[in-house]
Design an enzyme around this catalytic site. Sequence first.
Site, PDB file in Angstrom:
ATOM      1  N   ASP A  51       1.245  -1.206   0.186  1.00 43.04           N
ATOM      2  CA  ASP A  51       0.000  -0.174  -0.119  1.00 43.04           C
ATOM      3  C   ASP A  51       0.768   1.061   0.228  1.00 43.04           C
ATOM      4  O   ASP A  51       1.729   1.393   0.768  1.00 43.04           O
ATOM      5  CB  ASP A  51      -1.194  -0.061   1.060  1.00 43.04           C
ATOM      6  CG  ASP A  51      -1.885   0.987   0.985  1.00 43.04           C
ATOM      7  OD1 ASP A  51      -1.328   2.160   0.848  1.00 43.04           O
ATOM      8  OD2 ASP A  51      -3.049   0.787   1.596  1.00 43.04           O
ATOM      9  N   ALA A  74      -1.269   4.370  -9.378  1.00 41.65           N
ATOM     10  CA  ALA A  74      -1.877   3.646  -8.167  1.00 41.65           C
ATOM     11  C   ALA A  74      -2.885   5.179  -8.058  1.00 41.65           C
ATOM     12  O   ALA A  74      -2.284   5.547  -7.965  1.00 41.65           O
ATOM     13  CB  ALA A  74      -0.666   2.827  -7.045  1.00 41.65           C
ATOM     14  N   TYR A 145     -11.043  14.306  -5.935  1.00 37.60           N
ATOM     15  CA  TYR A 145     -10.318  13.536  -6.993  1.00 37.60           C
ATOM     16  C   TYR A 145      -9.683  14.588  -7.872  1.00 37.60           C
ATOM     17  O   TYR A 145      -8.041  14.820  -7.683  1.00 37.60           O
ATOM     18  CB  TYR A 145     -11.370  12.681  -8.316  1.00 37.60           C
ATOM     19  CG  TYR A 145     -10.598  11.811  -8.659  1.00 37.60           C
ATOM     20  CD1 TYR A 145      -9.252  10.472  -8.591  1.00 37.60           C
ATOM     21  CD2 TYR A 145     -10.484  12.781  -9.524  1.00 37.60           C
ATOM     22  CE1 TYR A 145      -9.200  10.346  -9.399  1.00 37.60           C
ATOM     23  CE2 TYR A 145     -10.113  11.580 -10.919  1.00 37.60           C
ATOM     24  CZ  TYR A 145      -9.151  10.775 -11.021  1.00 37.60           C
ATOM     25  OH  TYR A 145      -7.940  10.152 -11.964  1.00 37.60           O
TER      26      TYR A 145
HETATM   27  N1  LIG Z   1     -10.274   4.964 -16.013  1.00 35.82           N
HETATM   28  C1  LIG Z   1     -10.447   6.128 -16.061  1.00 35.82           C
HETATM   29  O1  LIG Z   1     -11.141   6.427 -17.204  1.00 35.82           O
HETATM   30  C2  LIG Z   1      -9.283   7.640 -15.779  1.00 35.82           C
HETATM   31  C3  LIG Z   1      -9.399   8.828 -16.618  1.00 35.82           C
HETATM   32  C4  LIG Z   1      -8.480   9.766 -15.863  1.00 35.82           C
HETATM   33  C5  LIG Z   1      -6.691   8.499 -15.365  1.00 35.82           C
HETATM   34  N2  LIG Z   1      -7.031   8.084 -14.550  1.00 35.82           N
HETATM   35  C6  LIG Z   1      -6.373   7.638 -13.501  1.00 35.82           C
HETATM   36  O2  LIG Z   1      -5.616   6.571 -14.370  1.00 35.82           O
HETATM   37  C7  LIG Z   1      -4.932   5.547 -13.271  1.00 35.82           C
HETATM   38  C8  LIG Z   1      -5.557   4.724 -13.363  1.00 35.82           C
HETATM   39  O3  LIG Z   1      -7.019   4.000 -13.462  1.00 35.82           O
HETATM   40  P1  LIG Z   1      -7.962   2.338 -13.412  1.00 35.82           P
HETATM   41  O4  LIG Z   1      -9.162   3.197 -14.086  1.00 35.82           O
HETATM   42  O5  LIG Z   1      -7.082   1.449 -14.294  1.00 35.82           O
HETATM   43  O6  LIG Z   1      -8.278   2.437 -12.230  1.00 35.82           O
HETATM   44  P2  LIG Z   1      -8.379   1.172 -11.197  1.00 35.82           P
HETATM   45  O7  LIG Z   1      -8.786   1.131  -9.311  1.00 35.82           O
HETATM   46  O8  LIG Z   1      -8.814  -0.192 -11.924  1.00 35.82           O
HETATM   47  O9  LIG Z   1      -6.572   1.189 -10.569  1.00 35.82           O
HETATM   48  C9  LIG Z   1      -5.543   1.283  -9.666  1.00 35.82           C
HETATM   49  C10 LIG Z   1      -5.376   0.170  -9.079  1.00 35.82           C
HETATM   50  O10 LIG Z   1      -4.342   1.578  -7.858  1.00 35.82           O
HETATM   51  C11 LIG Z   1      -4.831   0.228  -6.931  1.00 35.82           C
HETATM   52  N3  LIG Z   1      -4.285   0.697  -5.519  1.00 35.82           N
HETATM   53  C12 LIG Z   1      -4.781   1.642  -5.318  1.00 35.82           C
HETATM   54  N4  LIG Z   1      -5.128   1.895  -3.985  1.00 35.82           N
HETATM   55  C13 LIG Z   1      -3.706   2.017  -3.728  1.00 35.82           C
HETATM   56  C14 LIG Z   1      -2.679   2.734  -2.849  1.00 35.82           C
HETATM   57  N5  LIG Z   1      -2.488   2.602  -1.407  1.00 35.82           N
HETATM   58  N6  LIG Z   1      -1.328   1.243  -3.060  1.00 35.82           N
HETATM   59  C15 LIG Z   1      -1.248   1.277  -3.596  1.00 35.82           C
HETATM   60  N7  LIG Z   1      -1.660   0.670  -5.294  1.00 35.82           N
HETATM   61  C16 LIG Z   1      -3.203   1.143  -5.191  1.00 35.82           C
HETATM   62  C17 LIG Z   1      -5.570  -0.807  -7.345  1.00 35.82           C
HETATM   63  O11 LIG Z   1      -5.368  -2.072  -6.580  1.00 35.82           O
HETATM   64  C18 LIG Z   1      -5.727  -0.907  -8.492  1.00 35.82           C
HETATM   65  O12 LIG Z   1      -5.148  -1.753  -9.063  1.00 35.82           O
HETATM   66  C19 LIG Z   1      -5.283   6.540 -11.719  1.00 35.82           C
HETATM   67  O13 LIG Z   1      -4.841   7.005 -11.955  1.00 35.82           O
HETATM   68  C20 LIG Z   1      -6.750   6.790 -12.433  1.00 35.82           C
HETATM   69  O14 LIG Z   1      -6.947   7.752 -11.035  1.00 35.82           O
HETATM   70  C21 LIG Z   1      -8.387   6.622 -15.043  1.00 35.82           C
END
Ligand SMILES: NC(=O)c1ccc[n+]([C@@H]2O[C@H](COP(=O)([O-])OP(=O)(O)OC[C@H]3O[C@@H](n4cnc5c(N)ncnc54)[C@H](O)[C@@H]3O)[C@@H](O)[C@H]2O)c1
Length: 323
Positions: A51, A74, A145
């Site tokens: 974490d 993450a 966020y």
């Molecule tokens: N999906 C979208 O449309 C989108 C758009 C803009 C930005 N983002 C950013 O892209 C990144 C990935 O997003 P995603 O959609 O794949 O989300 P997701 O939730 O699938 O992936 C996030 C990952 O981070 C891990 N995680 C969360 N908290 C953690 C912690 N405290 N320590 C270690 N690991 C941790 C989770 O287990 C997960 O595997 C994120 O930073 C998100 O903010 C996503």
Amino acid sequence: MRVLVTGGAGFIGSHIVEAALAAGHEVAVLDNLSTGHRENVPSAARLFEVDLRDRDATAAAVAEFRPEAVSHQAAQASVPNSVRDPHTDAQVNVIGGLNLLDACTKAGASVERLVFASTGGAIYGEVPESTSASESTPPNPQSPYAIHKSTFEQLLGVYRQHRGLKSTVLRYANVYGPRQDPFGEAGVVAIFIDSVLAGREIFINGRSREGDDGCVRDYVYVSDVARLNLMTLSGAVADSVVNVGTGVGVSTHELAAAIVKLSQREVALRGRPPRIGDLERSVLDSTRTKRYLGDTVKLAEGLAHTLASYAARPGSGSGSRAG
Ligand SMILES: NC(=O)c1ccc[n+]([C@@H]2O[C@H](COP(=O)([O-])OP(=O)(O)OC[C@H]3O[C@@H](n4cnc5c(N)ncnc54)[C@H](O)[C@@H]3O)[C@@H](O)[C@H]2O)c1
């Protein structure tokens, strides 16, 4: 190159891991598996189940793997969750991120470049009709966020100036594709495909009133996001901030209709009142995306790949989990 992908067990991170392995890099994942899944991590990549809020464990993982490049994916990635619980969002997205930056800049660390997954979809606030937000549009974050993502972007500037850490901010539009989780509140493409495959009606949250076409978003396919991450990690991206989007605005109704058409199933589309806190319109200027990637995946093609991957999952269409 040794590449560390934080959040590599999640949706976008796991695609970056695959792309990095395919390019011949040595890859490790740092993830606490809170929303990610162990089975998303290919066996060729090492998994540190850590974490980011645990400063010592984060430092130990970075010291052990000695990455040369870090893709920081993450996050607490849900806007509604951040409104409900801004403290947790700050702890993960700001403090957890700082723990990573400290680990990457410790004496003897080998990190040459860090890529940060920021949000183009939320950082600019409302994007007026007929316009798109470019990297020079002033951020106007309206949720914890987006505020914390914007804060971390600024912290990266401080670490660049005072600790010499080179970094690039990628501001993603709405990312969609295989492995996105349909069981939360984010990821409308995944939610709609899940409904279609289960034969359930699709609900469209209104933009300003129930029954309209819904909010407008810029949908970018996950392979394009992974590709730009890889280019950035290898130093091929000169800009310090890059939007990752298509420049095309698509309403929720258009999106739902496209998914239903591709699925060749009969599913009803129904209106719902607007959701409090949703931005009405978000579209990114994609000039820089295209400068580096050339053409991006067209929506119909990306949706077809995504639909096929969901349909191929064991138990798909059973509708056994709540959407
Ligand atoms: N999906 C979208 O449309 C989108 C758009 C803009 C930005 N983002 C950013 O892209 C990144 C990935 O997003 P995603 O959609 O794949 O989300 P997701 O939730 O699938 O992936 C996030 C990952 O981070 C891990 N995680 C969360 N908290 C953690 C912690 N405290 N320590 C270690 N690991 C941790 C989770 O287990 C997960 O595997 C994120 O930073 C998100 O903010 C996503």
